[in-house]
Design a protein around this motif. Structure first.
Motif, PDB file in Angstrom:
ATOM      1  N   ASN A 421       0.801  -1.237   0.000  1.00 37.56           N
ATOM      2  CA  ASN A 421       0.000   0.000   0.000  1.00 37.56           C
ATOM      3  C   ASN A 421       0.829   1.281   0.000  1.00 37.56           C
ATOM      4  N   ILE A 423       2.758   4.702  -1.312  1.00 36.10           N
ATOM      5  CA  ILE A 423       2.516   5.700  -2.358  1.00 36.10           C
ATOM      6  C   ILE A 423       3.809   5.929  -3.144  1.00 36.10           C
ATOM      7  N   ASP A 424       4.857   5.187  -2.826  1.00 38.14           N
ATOM      8  CA  ASP A 424       6.138   5.390  -3.504  1.00 38.14           C
ATOM      9  C   ASP A 424       6.200   4.611  -4.821  1.00 38.14           C
ATOM     10  N   GLY A 446      -2.556  10.739  -7.039  1.00 37.43           N
ATOM     11  CA  GLY A 446      -2.683  11.958  -6.227  1.00 37.43           C
ATOM     12  C   GLY A 446      -1.408  12.781  -6.316  1.00 37.43           C
ATOM     13  N   VAL A 448       0.547  13.996  -3.858  1.00 36.72           N
ATOM     14  CA  VAL A 448       1.662  13.630  -2.975  1.00 36.72           C
ATOM     15  C   VAL A 448       2.397  12.415  -3.569  1.00 36.72           C
ATOM     16  N   ALA A 449       1.632  11.472  -4.082  1.00 34.99           N
ATOM     17  CA  ALA A 449       2.256  10.299  -4.700  1.00 34.99           C
ATOM     18  C   ALA A 449       3.068  10.707  -5.929  1.00 34.99           C
ATOM     19  N   GLY A 476      -2.128  17.964  -1.253  1.00 33.89           N
ATOM     20  CA  GLY A 476      -1.908  17.266   0.011  1.00 33.89           C
ATOM     21  C   GLY A 476      -2.577  15.902   0.009  1.00 33.89           C
ATOM     22  N   GLY A 478      -5.461  13.973   0.678  1.00 38.07           N
ATOM     23  CA  GLY A 478      -6.891  14.109   0.940  1.00 38.07           C
ATOM     24  C   GLY A 478      -7.421  12.987   1.816  1.00 38.07           C
TER      25      GLY A 478
HETATM   26  C1  LIG Z   1       5.908   5.319   1.032  1.00 39.53           C
HETATM   27  C2  LIG Z   1       4.704   5.777   1.797  1.00 39.53           C
HETATM   28  N1  LIG Z   1       4.808   6.827   2.632  1.00 39.53           N
HETATM   29  C3  LIG Z   1       3.724   7.266   3.301  1.00 39.53           C
HETATM   30  C4  LIG Z   1       2.518   6.655   3.162  1.00 39.53           C
HETATM   31  C5  LIG Z   1       1.310   7.167   3.951  1.00 39.53           C
HETATM   32  N2  LIG Z   1       0.327   7.802   3.041  1.00 39.53           N
HETATM   33  C6  LIG Z   1      -0.786   7.174   2.662  1.00 39.53           C
HETATM   34  S1  LIG Z   1      -1.750   8.093   1.699  1.00 39.53           S
HETATM   35  C7  LIG Z   1      -0.712   9.408   1.780  1.00 39.53           C
HETATM   36  C8  LIG Z   1      -1.059  10.703   1.109  1.00 39.53           C
HETATM   37  C9  LIG Z   1      -1.225  10.567  -0.358  1.00 39.53           C
HETATM   38  O1  LIG Z   1      -1.633  11.798  -0.913  1.00 39.53           O
HETATM   39  P1  LIG Z   1      -2.035  11.911  -2.426  1.00 39.53           P
HETATM   40  O2  LIG Z   1      -1.146  11.058  -3.247  1.00 39.53           O
HETATM   41  O3  LIG Z   1      -2.079  13.361  -2.766  1.00 39.53           O
HETATM   42  O4  LIG Z   1      -3.470  11.255  -2.498  1.00 39.53           O
HETATM   43  P2  LIG Z   1      -4.837  11.766  -1.812  1.00 39.53           P
HETATM   44  O5  LIG Z   1      -4.852  11.255  -0.411  1.00 39.53           O
HETATM   45  O6  LIG Z   1      -4.889  13.245  -1.868  1.00 39.53           O
HETATM   46  O7  LIG Z   1      -5.889  11.107  -2.633  1.00 39.53           O
HETATM   47  C10 LIG Z   1       0.399   9.090   2.553  1.00 39.53           C
HETATM   48  C11 LIG Z   1       1.504  10.029   2.833  1.00 39.53           C
HETATM   49  C12 LIG Z   1       2.437   5.552   2.289  1.00 39.53           C
HETATM   50  N3  LIG Z   1       1.309   4.887   2.071  1.00 39.53           N
HETATM   51  N4  LIG Z   1       3.534   5.154   1.606  1.00 39.53           N
END
Ligand SMILES: Cc1ncc(C[n+]2csc(CCOP(=O)(O)OP(=O)(O)O)c2C)c(N)n1
Ligand SMILES: [Mg+2]
Length: 567
Positions: A421, A423-424, A446, A448-449, A476, A478
């Motif tokens: 799971n 986001i990297d 998203g 941040v991803a 950010g 969401g």
């Molecule tokens: C490598 C990693 N770091 C941190 C997280 C925790 N995390 C889960 S969702 C998220 C935010 C993602 O933001 P975005 O990509 O903008 O999607 P949105 O929530 O806005 O839909 C984070 C930091 C994670 N899943 N994986």
């Protein structure tokens, strides 16, 4: 031992990787890895994709392996370079994706004596790999060539099967690292005749599901992410014939046909509905879907739950599965070939069907045609052709596609990194997916991803790959607005939501990608279609607001509950 020995052995190794079925490899630059990189590049049957960032290389390999269903090799130099492959290795282990990691290392005499770029690479990835092997440096004798050929076949077969996953081979390499004269041609005479691999592992035929009394009455099937798309279609046909509600995650490939219940996430939020729809049997196939309401519902059931998994993987966080069948679920379909063999409750089926249709109507009415995160997720699933791949980022995109995506006759292949799971590496994985197939890939991601793997965009120009990136930019994370932490207002914005104010059009310019901002649904559709038809990587930005997104999700959930027929 000379450079010729090293290269003869590595040529044989790469020959066997290719004979076994490896089609793609990822490289990254360095000195120590030179013999591995050159040997892979000179093996004509393997396509090599070059990356400057090992983290991107690892995730790219992951995407290519997901798409092709075959092990992909990835190599890097010694030191922290190898550590940068760890996130992709971990994801591959959890998502059952076959990777062959080939790290270059110093020979024993240069370890732990202050030689540069030397870290302990033995078992670097711990239990995240299925197999670790330290490949000794040797002379290219016939015995060593037999060994190295067997080793390549063994690495391939362990990565490929039962369950698929990453393997790690660490290669201590001595200088000189380049050849002073060309290798003798043809190659060694150790390889098998024709194109056969040196050694193969035969898998026994799947064990048929036998024993136990057959399920009956109020049966439900829960289908999560799975590799076998053809089987998923058969499953959907089976559920329709038998009259069994099929709660199918889009990543299962089974969200199709009349039995598919696409909106279980919304349906099961209604305690009345959930209580009135207690099944007598639950059949689970594939990974467990993400949906929290579904997971909670499954956890609270006091009925028989059967889980099929070809690799016998234990996906049952709530410890409620009573029977596990370590076989593909095809064995179930083969067993119950006609309606007479399975007595199901048609009224129950009709009730799920009616509820799901009612919720679909409520979603459409509430979302209207104003651009929003749920509407983008729903629309992409509807627009994309069956040949296309929709790669979905973790966080809200994967949840929205699960919650709002409708059932389709033939929808796109939906992929996501849901093993761990993270986001990297999302952009890199999507590019890897594009590299391993001819058909278009659309990434829903998203902000941040995207920021996290912004370097992954380099694949567009360096590797000549095209991707359509639909960016949901709410500045950010969401997702965190849906969690209790949103109430911790002293730290929430800065430390949890992490707004960044990035102007992604500049990233697009830096990496040679196109950039378009879509303001309406029609504009989004036409830019997505134009991007798919073109050959450039395009970032299509949809700006949204995190607070409004939360409110919209709540409105849809309320409308869905209000639309449900009385229990
Ligand atoms: C490598 C990693 N770091 C941190 C997280 C925790 N995390 C889960 S969702 C998220 C935010 C993602 O933001 P975005 O990509 O903008 O999607 P949105 O929530 O806005 O839909 C984070 C930091 C994670 N899943 N994986
Ligand atoms: Mg965001």
């Amino acid at each position: 031992m000379t450079a010729t020995d090293t290269y003869l052995l590595l040529r044989a190794f790469c020959d066997e990787l290719a004979r076994s079925g490896t089609e793609h490899a990822c490289t990254s630059p360095g000195s120590r890895c030179t013999p591995i990189v050159l040997s892979l590049v000179r093996e004509e049957r393997i396509r090599c994709w070059s990356h400057i960032d090992e983290r991107c290389a690892g995730f790219f390999a992951l995407g290519a392996a997901k798409r092709s269903g075959r092990p992909v090799a990835v190599t890097c130099t010694s030191g922290t370079a190898a550590a940068n492959l760890a996130p992709a290795v971990i994801e591959a282990r959890h998502a059952r994706v076959p990777l062959i990691v080939l790290t270059a290392d110093r020979p024993p005499e240069l370890r732990d004596v202050g030689a540069g770029q030397t870290v302990d690479q033995l078992k670097l990835y711990g239990d995240a790999v299925k197999w670790f092997f330290e490949v000794g440096v040797d002379e290219a004798t016939p015995a060593a060539l037999r060994f190295i050929r067997t080793l390549a076949c063994r690495a391939y077969s362990i990565a490929a099967a039962g369950p698929p996953g990453p393997v790690h081979l660490n290669f201590p390499l001595r200088e000189p690292l380049v050849l002073d004269r060309p290798l003798p041609l043809p190659g060694d005479a150790i390889g098998r005749d024709g194109e056969r691999p040196y050694a193969v592992v035969d898998t026994p035929p799947a064990i048929a599901a036998t024993g136990g009394s057959p399920p009956f009455g109020r049966i439900v099937i829960v289908a999560g992410q799975d590799r076998d798309r053809e089987a998923a279609r058969e499953l959907a046909g089976f559920a329709e014939r038998m009259g069994i509600p099929l709660l199918a995650d889009p990543m299962s490939g089974a969200r199709t046909g009349r039995a598919a219940i696409a909106h279980y996430d919304l349906l099961l939020r209604d305690p009345r509905f959930a209580a009135a729809h207690q099944p007598q049997f639950v059949i689970r196939v594939g990974d467990l879907p993400t949906s929290k309401p579904l997971r909670a519902w499954l956890a609270g059931l006091h009925t028989a739950q059967i889980a099929f998994d070809p690799d016998g993987i234990w996906h049952d966080p709530d410890a409620v599965v009573g029977m596990r069948i370590a076989a593909p679920y095809r064995s179930l379909l083969e067993r119950f070939t006609d309606e007479r063999a399975l007595v199901t409750d048609r009224e129950w089926y009709a009730s799920w069907r009616a509820a799901d249709d009612a919720v679909a109507g409520a979603i459409d009415r509430t979302l209207g045609d104003e651009l929003s995160e749920p509407l983008v997720a729903r629309s992409l699933g509807e627009w994309l052709a069956p040949e296309a791949t929709l790669f979905v980022a973790s966080s809200m995109p994967v949840r929205d596609v699960e919650e709002f995506g409708a059932a389709r006759d033939r929808g796109p292949l939906v992929l996501s990194n849901r093993g761990a799971n993270g986001i990297d590496g999302t952009v890199s994985s999507a590019f890897g997916t594009a590299a391993a197939g001819e058909d278009p890939v659309v990434l829903l991601v998203g902000d941040v991803a995207l920021a996290h793997d912004i370097g992954g965009l380099l694949a567009a120009s360096r590797l000549g790959l095209a991707l359509t990136i639909v960016l949901l930019n709410n500045d950010g994370g969401g997702i965190f607005h849906f969690l209790p932490v949103a109430g911790e207002t002293d730290a929430f914005e800065q430390h949890v939501a992490t707004p960044h104010g990035l102007d992604f059009s500049r990233a697009a310019a830096l990496y040679g990608c196109e950039f378009v901002r879509a303001e309406t649904l029609d504009a989004l559709r036409s830019t997505v279609e134009a991007s798919i038809a073109g050959d450039a990587t395009t970032i299509i930005e949809v700006r949204t607001d995190r607070e409004q997104n939360l409110a919209l999700h709540r409105r849809v959930a309320d409308a869905a509950l209000a639309a449900l027929p009385p229990a």
